[in-house]
Design an enzyme around this catalytic site. Structure first.
Site, mmCIF file in Angstrom:
data_model
loop_
_atom_site.group_PDB
_atom_site.id
_atom_site.type_symbol
_atom_site.label_atom_id
_atom_site.label_comp_id
_atom_site.label_asym_id
_atom_site.label_seq_id
_atom_site.Cartn_x
_atom_site.Cartn_y
_atom_site.Cartn_z
ATOM 1 N N CYS A 143 -28.807 27.993 26.059
ATOM 2 C CA CYS A 143 -28.460 26.679 25.509
ATOM 3 C C CYS A 143 -29.706 25.808 25.322
ATOM 4 O O CYS A 143 -29.935 25.266 24.225
ATOM 5 C CB CYS A 143 -27.432 25.992 26.393
ATOM 6 S SG CYS A 143 -27.757 26.116 28.165
HETATM 7 N N1 LIG Z 1 -22.618 27.731 30.909
HETATM 8 C C1 LIG Z 1 -23.367 27.619 29.827
HETATM 9 O O1 LIG Z 1 -23.528 26.530 29.257
HETATM 10 C C2 LIG Z 1 -24.058 28.841 29.262
HETATM 11 C C3 LIG Z 1 -24.758 28.688 28.064
HETATM 12 C C4 LIG Z 1 -25.419 29.786 27.527
HETATM 13 C C5 LIG Z 1 -25.382 30.995 28.189
HETATM 14 N N2 LIG Z 1 -24.712 31.133 29.344
HETATM 15 C C6 LIG Z 1 -24.716 32.447 29.995
HETATM 16 O O2 LIG Z 1 -23.402 32.976 29.988
HETATM 17 C C7 LIG Z 1 -23.226 33.821 31.130
HETATM 18 C C8 LIG Z 1 -22.014 33.312 31.868
HETATM 19 O O3 LIG Z 1 -22.276 31.971 32.229
HETATM 20 P P1 LIG Z 1 -21.135 30.971 32.655
HETATM 21 O O4 LIG Z 1 -21.731 29.634 32.712
HETATM 22 O O5 LIG Z 1 -19.917 31.219 31.843
HETATM 23 O O6 LIG Z 1 -20.921 31.512 34.131
HETATM 24 P P2 LIG Z 1 -19.869 31.116 35.165
HETATM 25 O O7 LIG Z 1 -18.881 30.160 34.591
HETATM 26 O O8 LIG Z 1 -20.601 30.671 36.382
HETATM 27 O O9 LIG Z 1 -19.213 32.530 35.447
HETATM 28 C C9 LIG Z 1 -19.493 33.156 36.634
HETATM 29 C C10 LIG Z 1 -18.433 34.209 36.845
HETATM 30 O O10 LIG Z 1 -19.003 35.471 36.559
HETATM 31 C C11 LIG Z 1 -18.374 36.453 37.332
HETATM 32 N N3 LIG Z 1 -19.400 37.248 37.987
HETATM 33 C C12 LIG Z 1 -20.347 36.817 38.832
HETATM 34 N N4 LIG Z 1 -21.131 37.842 39.215
HETATM 35 C C13 LIG Z 1 -20.659 38.944 38.586
HETATM 36 C C14 LIG Z 1 -21.041 40.293 38.571
HETATM 37 N N5 LIG Z 1 -22.076 40.730 39.277
HETATM 38 N N6 LIG Z 1 -20.327 41.152 37.816
HETATM 39 C C15 LIG Z 1 -19.293 40.715 37.093
HETATM 40 N N7 LIG Z 1 -18.878 39.422 37.069
HETATM 41 C C16 LIG Z 1 -19.572 38.555 37.805
HETATM 42 C C17 LIG Z 1 -17.531 35.739 38.349
HETATM 43 O O11 LIG Z 1 -16.182 35.802 37.899
HETATM 44 P P3 LIG Z 1 -15.171 36.890 38.481
HETATM 45 O O12 LIG Z 1 -15.346 36.868 39.959
HETATM 46 O O13 LIG Z 1 -13.848 36.463 37.992
HETATM 47 O O14 LIG Z 1 -15.578 38.222 37.881
HETATM 48 C C18 LIG Z 1 -18.011 34.313 38.276
HETATM 49 O O15 LIG Z 1 -16.997 33.383 38.585
HETATM 50 C C19 LIG Z 1 -24.484 33.710 31.973
HETATM 51 O O16 LIG Z 1 -25.281 34.826 31.744
HETATM 52 C C20 LIG Z 1 -25.136 32.435 31.448
HETATM 53 O O17 LIG Z 1 -26.540 32.478 31.564
HETATM 54 C C21 LIG Z 1 -24.039 30.086 29.896
#
Ligand SMILES: NC(=O)c1ccc[n+]([C@@H]2O[C@H](COP(=O)([O-])OP(=O)(O)OC[C@H]3O[C@@H](n4cnc5c(N)ncnc54)[C@H](OP(=O)(O)O)[C@@H]3O)[C@@H](O)[C@H]2O)c1
Length: 336
Positions: A143
């Site tokens: 982002c």
């Molecule tokens: N948030 C943003 O604004 C944003 C922007 C750009 C990119 N991203 C990227 O998008 C990805 C997800 O981000 P997010 O913000 O959506 O994360 P998030 O809301 O914190 O999602 C985390 C979830 O991922 C799952 N998880 C954690 N460790 C795991 C593992 N080892 N294997 C499988 N599942 C796992 C868990 O869900 P379960 O326990 O249900 O599996 C956890 O609740 C990241 O790589 C982040 O860098 C995020």
């Protein structure tokens, strides 16, 4: 086209699923998320608008197109078999953004499949559209990098600024994901603003990699993120010394020419607000020269979960699949 999402229980995966409800060509057939596996999406997300019988699984099959929104490291491992089996993949994590495996290792740890880095294309359509149209694996930009590269790209491409840039960035709390932590606890972040990752943020190498490509020589970015008390949205204020005398109207003209045909970038006459892009896939940019005529000041806003993650992922998927780039993405912002 049959579509799957890895990690629908995180914010990025969930936002992708919600946006896909209005996409006419992408049909969501599978979603994964460990903590809610076995339940239907409607049981977990009461506000889920369609496909309510879809069940959350622990893994997704190799369908036509996979959006992966897992944490870095876990993403590459889960993507590799699906990609090898023929799926097109847009990875929202950091696993396929950096070109150099050593740089990746420095910031994220050892890459499980470094040989795939060469096959991945950096998914910023405004600067990599031609390569994306030939790709099957996309590293969807972070982002902060999306906002920073779009905001500084035109000035670096035109050679009007020095190659040391300052990026002062502010993000809403959803940028830190859905997991619980003291640092994102309501009573700690509400009515507060603070810088973080002062010794170096993981998005810095990604910003430098892409700005250097645009400039044609190494660019050094002094990148300073801040968390601000809003749920979503982000703003970057970027500064760089000018290499030649110029004026605000000339700079705005340069930016407008660069982004004239872009469906999701709008150059505006004054500083933009993060609210303008809330819920939409649009990046708003303003650029100006300071009163002394020495520095460029450029400002960009996006929604971190839309143009900074899920919306841009769908934009990339449209390009990968030969569809209109803006298909399913013309939603207006939520304003005020
Ligand atoms: N948030 C943003 O604004 C944003 C922007 C750009 C990119 N991203 C990227 O998008 C990805 C997800 O981000 P997010 O913000 O959506 O994360 P998030 O809301 O914190 O999602 C985390 C979830 O991922 C799952 N998880 C954690 N460790 C795991 C593992 N080892 N294997 C499988 N599942 C796992 C868990 O869900 P379960 O326990 O249900 O599996 C956890 O609740 C990241 O790589 C982040 O860098 C995020």
């Amino acid at each position: 086209l049959q579509v799957a999402i890895q990690n629908v229980t995180g914010y990025a995966g969930l936002t992708t699923a919600l946006l896909l409800q209005q996409h006419p060509e992408f049909h969501l057939v599978a979603v994964s998320g460990r903590s809610e596996a076995g339940k239907t999406v409607r049981e977990v997300f009461p506000y889920w608008p369609g496909w309510e019988d879809l069940r959350i699984e622990t893994e997704v099959p190799a369908v036509d197109l996979v959006f992966s929104a897992l944490p870095h490291g876990a993403a590459a491992a889960a993507i590799e078999p699906l990609y090898r089996a023929g799926s097109k993949v847009v990875d929202i994590s950091a696993d396929f953004r950096l070109r150099d495996a050593e740089v990746y290792e420095h910031w994220y740890g050892r890459h499980p499949f470094p040989e795939l880095l060469e096959e991945a294309v950096y998914g910023l359509p405004e600067w990599h559209r031609a390569a994306l149209s030939q790709a099957r694996l996309v590293g969807n930009p972070g982002c902060y990098p999306t906002a920073s590269i779009l905001t500084l790209g035109p000035a670096l491409a035109a050679g009007i600024i020095e190659h040391e840039v300052i990026i002062d960035a502010k993000s809403g709390v959803s940028g830190a994901g859905r997991g619980l932590s003291l640092g994102t606890h309501f009573s700690e972040v509400n009515e507060a603003v603070a810088p973080y990752a002062v010794s170096g943020h993981r998005h810095t190498p990604e910003i430098e990699q892409e700005l250097s490509l645009i400039a044609g020589k190494p660019v050094v970015a002094l990148f300073m993120p801040h968390l601000v008390p809003m749920s979503r949205g982000m703003e970057v204020s970027c500064y760089a010394r000018l290499r030649q005398p110029t004026t605000t109207p000339e700079v705005l003209d340069l930016y407008r020419r660069q982004y004239a045909d872009e469906p999701f970038v709008r150059v505006v006459d004054g500083p933009p607000s993060s609210k303008w892009s809330s819920g939409a896939n649009t990046c708003y940019i303003h650029a100006a020269v300071n009163r002394q005529g020495t520095h460029l000041m450029a400002f960009g806003v996006i929604d971190n979960l839309v143009k900074g993650a899920a919306g841009q992922a769908i934009q990339n998927a449209n390009i990968l699949c030969g569809l209109s780039e803006s298909m399913g993405l013309m939603m207006p912002p939520i304003f005020p």
